[in-house]
Design a protein around this motif. Sequence first.
Motif, PDB file in Angstrom:
ATOM      1  N   ASN A  25       0.832  -1.205   0.000  1.00  0.00           N
ATOM      2  CA  ASN A  25       0.000   0.000   0.000  1.00  0.00           C
ATOM      3  C   ASN A  25       0.868   1.256   0.000  1.00  0.00           C
ATOM      4  O   ASN A  25       0.579   2.216  -0.709  1.00  0.00           O
ATOM      5  CB  ASN A  25      -0.950  -0.002   1.193  1.00  0.00           C
ATOM      6  CG  ASN A  25      -2.076  -1.002   1.030  1.00  0.00           C
ATOM      7  OD1 ASN A  25      -2.269  -1.568  -0.044  1.00  0.00           O
ATOM      8  ND2 ASN A  25      -2.800  -1.235   2.094  1.00  0.00           N
TER       9      ASN A  25
ATOM     10  N   ALA B 233      -0.914  11.836   2.455  1.00  0.00           N
ATOM     11  CA  ALA B 233      -2.140  11.403   3.138  1.00  0.00           C
ATOM     12  C   ALA B 233      -3.236  11.069   2.132  1.00  0.00           C
ATOM     13  O   ALA B 233      -3.942  10.064   2.270  1.00  0.00           O
ATOM     14  CB  ALA B 233      -2.614  12.479   4.104  1.00  0.00           C
ATOM     15  N   VAL B 234      -3.377  11.896   1.118  1.00  0.00           N
ATOM     16  CA  VAL B 234      -4.416  11.655   0.112  1.00  0.00           C
ATOM     17  C   VAL B 234      -4.110  10.385  -0.671  1.00  0.00           C
ATOM     18  O   VAL B 234      -5.013   9.600  -0.969  1.00  0.00           O
ATOM     19  CB  VAL B 234      -4.566  12.878  -0.826  1.00  0.00           C
ATOM     20  CG1 VAL B 234      -5.571  12.593  -1.927  1.00  0.00           C
ATOM     21  CG2 VAL B 234      -4.987  14.105  -0.024  1.00  0.00           C
TER      22      VAL B 234
ATOM     23  N   HIS C 298      -2.574   7.763   0.436  1.00  0.00           N
ATOM     24  CA  HIS C 298      -2.926   6.662   1.332  1.00  0.00           C
ATOM     25  C   HIS C 298      -4.436   6.383   1.259  1.00  0.00           C
ATOM     26  O   HIS C 298      -4.869   5.228   1.150  1.00  0.00           O
ATOM     27  CB  HIS C 298      -2.505   7.021   2.762  1.00  0.00           C
ATOM     28  CG  HIS C 298      -2.877   6.007   3.775  1.00  0.00           C
ATOM     29  ND1 HIS C 298      -2.101   4.903   4.062  1.00  0.00           N
ATOM     30  CD2 HIS C 298      -3.970   5.910   4.577  1.00  0.00           C
ATOM     31  CE1 HIS C 298      -2.695   4.180   4.992  1.00  0.00           C
ATOM     32  NE2 HIS C 298      -3.821   4.772   5.327  1.00  0.00           N
ATOM     33  N   LEU C 299      -5.221   7.437   1.306  1.00  0.00           N
ATOM     34  CA  LEU C 299      -6.679   7.284   1.252  1.00  0.00           C
ATOM     35  C   LEU C 299      -7.143   6.794  -0.118  1.00  0.00           C
ATOM     36  O   LEU C 299      -8.076   5.981  -0.213  1.00  0.00           O
ATOM     37  CB  LEU C 299      -7.358   8.608   1.604  1.00  0.00           C
ATOM     38  CG  LEU C 299      -7.148   9.075   3.044  1.00  0.00           C
ATOM     39  CD1 LEU C 299      -7.696  10.490   3.222  1.00  0.00           C
ATOM     40  CD2 LEU C 299      -7.793   8.113   4.024  1.00  0.00           C
TER      41      LEU C 299
ATOM     42  N   ALA D 153      -6.659   3.118  -0.379  1.00  0.00           N
ATOM     43  CA  ALA D 153      -7.706   2.430   0.388  1.00  0.00           C
ATOM     44  C   ALA D 153      -9.032   2.420  -0.379  1.00  0.00           C
ATOM     45  O   ALA D 153      -9.732   1.395  -0.400  1.00  0.00           O
ATOM     46  CB  ALA D 153      -7.878   3.091   1.751  1.00  0.00           C
ATOM     47  N   MET D 154      -9.374   3.544  -0.996  1.00  0.00           N
ATOM     48  CA  MET D 154     -10.632   3.603  -1.757  1.00  0.00           C
ATOM     49  C   MET D 154     -10.601   2.632  -2.932  1.00  0.00           C
ATOM     50  O   MET D 154     -11.582   1.921  -3.183  1.00  0.00           O
ATOM     51  CB  MET D 154     -10.875   5.024  -2.280  1.00  0.00           C
ATOM     52  CG  MET D 154     -11.353   5.987  -1.234  1.00  0.00           C
ATOM     53  SD  MET D 154     -11.898   7.578  -1.932  1.00  0.00           S
ATOM     54  CE  MET D 154     -10.357   8.254  -2.555  1.00  0.00           C
TER      55      MET D 154
ATOM     56  N   GLU E  56     -10.979  -0.913  -1.845  1.00  0.00           N
ATOM     57  CA  GLU E  56     -12.374  -1.193  -1.494  1.00  0.00           C
ATOM     58  C   GLU E  56     -13.220  -1.391  -2.753  1.00  0.00           C
ATOM     59  O   GLU E  56     -14.096  -2.269  -2.794  1.00  0.00           O
ATOM     60  CB  GLU E  56     -12.953  -0.059  -0.637  1.00  0.00           C
ATOM     61  CG  GLU E  56     -14.359  -0.307  -0.166  1.00  0.00           C
ATOM     62  CD  GLU E  56     -14.515  -1.543   0.715  1.00  0.00           C
ATOM     63  OE1 GLU E  56     -15.621  -2.131   0.707  1.00  0.00           O
ATOM     64  OE2 GLU E  56     -13.558  -1.928   1.397  1.00  0.00           O
TER      65      GLU E  56
END
Length: 185
Positions: free
Chosen positions: A122, A143-144, A146-147, A150-151, A154
């Motif tokens: 990741n 940070a973005v 990383h998100l 994750a999105m 998913e």
Amino acid sequence: MPRPAEPGRTALLTAGALVAEDRGLRGLSVNAVVEAAGMAKGTFYHHFPDRRSYVIALHRRYHDALAELITAQITDIPPGAERIRVGVTAYLDACLQTRGTKAFLAQSRTDSDLLDEVYARNREFAGVIEADLTVLGWPDPSAVAHLLVAMVAEIALTELYGEGSRGDLRAAVMDLIDRGGPGTR
């Protein structure tokens, strides 16, 4: 004189991907792998000291193939929204078509032997995206990224368990990317 690692190692990893697809990581026993590969159990231990190192090698092989595929798709695209769009699409399409995806995306998150590997991959994928997000004006691209990883993971899981591409979710994540950072609105 030790025997060469190939082709036995490759045959065991290929068999493991099939077993993982059919039985998941919990069903990925040494016995199941050697049976699927048509090899003796001793051959397994010639190539891998234990199940844990085997599962890690299998996980790495899966993600190395994904990374190679994505890299081939984005190599000539300059950093920005289009490069993210192409990379995300390549990743999601590959997840739908690749053996063992459910095991290596969903089950690997709960397998204590693979948690470090999952987090490392990741971080690796997020690192690739950071340059794109910087170009788009995000003030904290790390940070973005990383998100975003994750999105997309998913979405991949939703598509896998729903047995098909989800255009609505893909469009939503692309819309977020296209909007750019808070300073670009």
